[in-house]
Design a protein around this motif. Sequence first.
Motif, PDB file in Angstrom:
ATOM      1  N   MET A 147       0.692  -1.462  -0.152  1.00 38.15           N
ATOM      2  CA  MET A 147      -0.122  -0.043  -0.041  1.00 38.15           C
ATOM      3  C   MET A 147       1.051   1.242   0.080  1.00 38.15           C
ATOM      4  O   MET A 147       0.446   2.352  -0.450  1.00 38.15           O
ATOM      5  N   ALA A 148       2.063   1.170   0.695  1.00 34.08           N
ATOM      6  CA  ALA A 148       2.947   2.461   0.694  1.00 34.08           C
ATOM      7  C   ALA A 148       3.490   2.854  -0.460  1.00 34.08           C
ATOM      8  O   ALA A 148       4.017   3.876  -0.753  1.00 34.08           O
ATOM      9  N   HIS A 149       3.380   1.818  -1.609  1.00 35.89           N
ATOM     10  CA  HIS A 149       3.810   2.234  -3.053  1.00 35.89           C
ATOM     11  C   HIS A 149       3.058   3.553  -3.386  1.00 35.89           C
ATOM     12  O   HIS A 149       3.805   4.209  -4.154  1.00 35.89           O
ATOM     13  N   ALA A 150       1.976   3.597  -3.235  1.00 30.56           N
ATOM     14  CA  ALA A 150       1.135   4.656  -3.465  1.00 30.56           C
ATOM     15  C   ALA A 150       1.832   5.875  -2.987  1.00 30.56           C
ATOM     16  O   ALA A 150       1.532   7.206  -3.633  1.00 30.56           O
ATOM     17  N   ALA A 151       2.558   5.958  -2.048  1.00 34.01           N
ATOM     18  CA  ALA A 151       3.189   7.508  -1.785  1.00 34.01           C
ATOM     19  C   ALA A 151       4.516   7.696  -2.239  1.00 34.01           C
ATOM     20  O   ALA A 151       5.150   8.854  -2.279  1.00 34.01           O
ATOM     21  N   ALA A 152       4.838   6.839  -3.080  1.00 39.27           N
ATOM     22  CA  ALA A 152       6.277   6.787  -3.535  1.00 39.27           C
ATOM     23  C   ALA A 152       6.320   7.940  -4.878  1.00 39.27           C
ATOM     24  O   ALA A 152       5.606   7.873  -5.589  1.00 39.27           O
ATOM     25  N   ARG A 153       7.493   8.738  -4.975  1.00 41.90           N
ATOM     26  CA  ARG A 153       7.500   9.248  -5.928  1.00 41.90           C
ATOM     27  C   ARG A 153       8.803   9.535  -6.817  1.00 41.90           C
ATOM     28  O   ARG A 153       8.963  10.509  -7.744  1.00 41.90           O
ATOM     29  N   SER A 154       9.588   8.698  -6.450  1.00 42.01           N
ATOM     30  CA  SER A 154      11.028   8.587  -7.041  1.00 42.01           C
ATOM     31  C   SER A 154      11.411   7.367  -7.156  1.00 42.01           C
ATOM     32  O   SER A 154      11.083   6.311  -6.383  1.00 42.01           O
ATOM     33  N   VAL A 155      12.638   7.116  -7.794  1.00 43.45           N
ATOM     34  CA  VAL A 155      13.390   5.759  -7.697  1.00 43.45           C
ATOM     35  C   VAL A 155      13.786   5.323  -6.315  1.00 43.45           C
ATOM     36  O   VAL A 155      13.557   4.228  -5.919  1.00 43.45           O
ATOM     37  N   LEU A 156      13.947   6.381  -5.488  1.00 44.40           N
ATOM     38  CA  LEU A 156      14.689   5.980  -4.171  1.00 44.40           C
ATOM     39  C   LEU A 156      13.359   5.533  -3.393  1.00 44.40           C
ATOM     40  O   LEU A 156      13.276   4.591  -2.754  1.00 44.40           O
ATOM     41  N   GLY A 157      12.303   6.163  -3.686  1.00 46.84           N
ATOM     42  CA  GLY A 157      11.355   6.029  -2.877  1.00 46.84           C
ATOM     43  C   GLY A 157      10.526   4.546  -3.327  1.00 46.84           C
ATOM     44  O   GLY A 157      10.166   3.828  -2.224  1.00 46.84           O
ATOM     45  N   PHE A 158      10.581   4.257  -4.280  1.00 48.55           N
ATOM     46  CA  PHE A 158      10.070   2.918  -4.783  1.00 48.55           C
ATOM     47  C   PHE A 158      11.089   1.920  -4.522  1.00 48.55           C
ATOM     48  O   PHE A 158      10.584   0.766  -3.876  1.00 48.55           O
ATOM     49  N   SER A 159      12.230   2.296  -4.161  1.00 50.58           N
ATOM     50  CA  SER A 159      13.351   1.209  -3.999  1.00 50.58           C
ATOM     51  C   SER A 159      12.865   0.675  -2.262  1.00 50.58           C
ATOM     52  O   SER A 159      13.201  -0.385  -1.835  1.00 50.58           O
ATOM     53  N   ILE A 160      12.673   1.859  -1.444  1.00 48.68           N
ATOM     54  CA  ILE A 160      12.423   1.626  -0.287  1.00 48.68           C
ATOM     55  C   ILE A 160      11.267   0.781   0.283  1.00 48.68           C
ATOM     56  O   ILE A 160      11.256  -0.365   0.865  1.00 48.68           O
ATOM     57  N   VAL A 161       9.977   1.249  -0.682  1.00 45.40           N
ATOM     58  CA  VAL A 161       8.813   0.525  -0.398  1.00 45.40           C
ATOM     59  C   VAL A 161       8.818  -0.756  -0.865  1.00 45.40           C
ATOM     60  O   VAL A 161       8.223  -1.913  -0.298  1.00 45.40           O
ATOM     61  N   GLY A 200      -6.089   6.070 -11.572  1.00 44.95           N
ATOM     62  CA  GLY A 200      -4.821   6.489 -11.465  1.00 44.95           C
ATOM     63  C   GLY A 200      -4.034   5.245 -10.738  1.00 44.95           C
ATOM     64  O   GLY A 200      -4.512   4.442 -10.105  1.00 44.95           O
ATOM     65  N   TRP A 201      -2.588   5.260 -11.008  1.00 48.15           N
ATOM     66  CA  TRP A 201      -1.728   4.061 -10.684  1.00 48.15           C
ATOM     67  C   TRP A 201      -1.435   3.959  -9.222  1.00 48.15           C
ATOM     68  O   TRP A 201      -1.469   3.010  -8.695  1.00 48.15           O
ATOM     69  N   ARG A 202      -1.706   5.123  -8.443  1.00 48.94           N
ATOM     70  CA  ARG A 202      -1.489   5.077  -6.994  1.00 48.94           C
ATOM     71  C   ARG A 202      -2.454   4.288  -6.459  1.00 48.94           C
ATOM     72  O   ARG A 202      -2.527   3.578  -5.261  1.00 48.94           O
ATOM     73  N   ARG A 203      -3.865   4.635  -6.968  1.00 50.16           N
ATOM     74  CA  ARG A 203      -5.050   3.780  -6.321  1.00 50.16           C
ATOM     75  C   ARG A 203      -4.852   2.261  -6.599  1.00 50.16           C
ATOM     76  O   ARG A 203      -5.252   1.353  -5.693  1.00 50.16           O
ATOM     77  N   ALA A 204      -4.281   1.962  -7.398  1.00 48.68           N
ATOM     78  CA  ALA A 204      -3.898   0.479  -8.037  1.00 48.68           C
ATOM     79  C   ALA A 204      -3.329  -0.190  -6.850  1.00 48.68           C
ATOM     80  O   ALA A 204      -3.553  -1.367  -6.553  1.00 48.68           O
ATOM     81  N   PHE A 205      -2.090   0.481  -6.296  1.00 46.14           N
ATOM     82  CA  PHE A 205      -1.380   0.019  -5.164  1.00 46.14           C
ATOM     83  C   PHE A 205      -2.157   0.056  -3.980  1.00 46.14           C
ATOM     84  O   PHE A 205      -1.873  -0.816  -3.149  1.00 46.14           O
ATOM     85  N   LEU A 206      -2.989   0.788  -3.635  1.00 48.24           N
ATOM     86  CA  LEU A 206      -3.628   0.903  -2.573  1.00 48.24           C
ATOM     87  C   LEU A 206      -4.750  -0.187  -2.168  1.00 48.24           C
ATOM     88  O   LEU A 206      -4.756  -1.082  -1.337  1.00 48.24           O
ATOM     89  N   VAL A 207      -5.467  -0.351  -3.378  1.00 50.43           N
ATOM     90  CA  VAL A 207      -6.635  -1.563  -3.652  1.00 50.43           C
ATOM     91  C   VAL A 207      -5.975  -2.810  -3.497  1.00 50.43           C
ATOM     92  O   VAL A 207      -6.294  -3.702  -2.576  1.00 50.43           O
ATOM     93  N   THR A 208      -4.899  -3.032  -4.129  1.00 52.92           N
ATOM     94  CA  THR A 208      -4.205  -4.546  -4.239  1.00 52.92           C
ATOM     95  C   THR A 208      -3.541  -5.018  -3.060  1.00 52.92           C
ATOM     96  O   THR A 208      -3.610  -5.996  -2.301  1.00 52.92           O
ATOM     97  N   GLY A 209      -2.937  -3.773  -2.292  1.00 52.44           N
ATOM     98  CA  GLY A 209      -2.286  -4.004  -1.157  1.00 52.44           C
ATOM     99  C   GLY A 209      -3.334  -4.407   0.048  1.00 52.44           C
ATOM    100  O   GLY A 209      -2.740  -4.962   1.004  1.00 52.44           O
TER     101      GLY A 209
END
Length: 461
Positions: free
Chosen positions: A133-147, A205-214
């Motif tokens: 679910m936290a992928h929805a808050a990521a905004r960069s390569v670093l952010g996506f790497s962390i989640v 939008g793609w952020r909602r996709a991460f929230l729903v599936t997570g």
Amino acid sequence: MTPPWEDSRGSRTIHGSVVSNDSEKAVVSPGGTPAFIESESGTGSRSGYWRWIICGLLFFAATVNYVDRQVIGLLKPTLQRDLHWNEIDYSNIIFVFQLAYATGFLVFGRIIDWLGTRKGFSFAVIVWSVAAMAHAAARSVLGFSIVRAGLGLGEGGNFPASIKTVAEWFPKKERALATGIFNAGTNVGVLVASVVVPWITIHYGWRRAFLVTGSLGFIWVVLWLAFYRSPEKHPRVLRAELAYIRSDPAESQTKVAWRKLLPHRQTWAVAIGKFMTDPIWWLYLFWVPDFLNKTHGITLVNVGLPLVVIYVAADFGSIGGGWISSALIKRRWSLNAARKMAMFICACGVVPIVFAARASNTWVAVGLVALAASSHQGWSANLYTLASDMFPRRTVGSVIGIAGMSGAVGGMLIAKIVGYILQWTGSYYLIFLIAGSAYLVALGVIHMIVPKLEPVRLEEA
């Protein structure tokens, strides 16, 4: 009136398991296994079905696991466009996931042996669901790497827990089939993601996709805690089914340290098999949508049907691969011959993928990938089962943790290799050549390490 699942009558022991002494008697199969309970009135009943309900929960867990894992592969073109990633950026994110996944396999394999399957599995699913679910808050390569690291860490607990559960709930002759059935959930997860994620992304939008599936993992945790107990403690398991589950020779329950597992060649056979072939599965998950997009113009709008074909085929392969070895065992093949013949058949099924990169017709390419994915899942069902064939139940979580870590390390390498090959050549030909040859080589290595699938002899403290 006493409920039928409560053991309130006299009992006796068959193969270390308790069955009734009163109005029921055990009927023993030709192999010495109590197959069902027959009353004195002559009406017979099957040994029970609860182990298959538990297998269904494992199937659901694998489905959720792969829904969460597949989202980023489906969204790769979208994320590359919106966040301005190149091939190396994407491969770095996958590399971090694989590193965390390798660590999660090792750590959670031990945690599950320590806490037990019920608590350990729940903990793992909660960790990966929060990260998904936290992928929805990521905004960069670093952010996506962390989640993505958090997702990999939690998801590392799925297979150690599932294989340990199969070892606890099934006799050896049914384990490959049970593993194949729950492993089919990985393909269903990809199918669900292939249908749901594009629709959510297009409309919300793609952020909602991460929230729903997570959020799906939390539904599973509720069901798992409500329905799971060990066979001996489960109020719904009939004495006949418990006798059947425990029909293999009794095992010690003493804990075993990692240092006692690592010296055994059986551990390395499973680990090397995973190292050499797991990366190919990661290739399918994280790059096939991109392959179809780059070579055949398939986009997020119409990617669903090709992926449905690929992963429905993979479902058949997962169950079929487990069925092949189980059927050969029933035909009195040795365990060693049955497992390795099933793995050989599956390894041969992957070879034709070398032609996929140069296939001009979209559906020919899809068919070749589908055959390879199906064969991989049949291979995987039998490779996982090797651990429970050669190791006692109390160590299976740790062994699968070690092997899974090895497979994830291989996945780290394939992430970088694929990223650089695509950046430099733009072609999938070399990538599919590696995929087509990996399984036969891996089977040869496994056979050299363990010519016979002999049980490990652990020295007890």
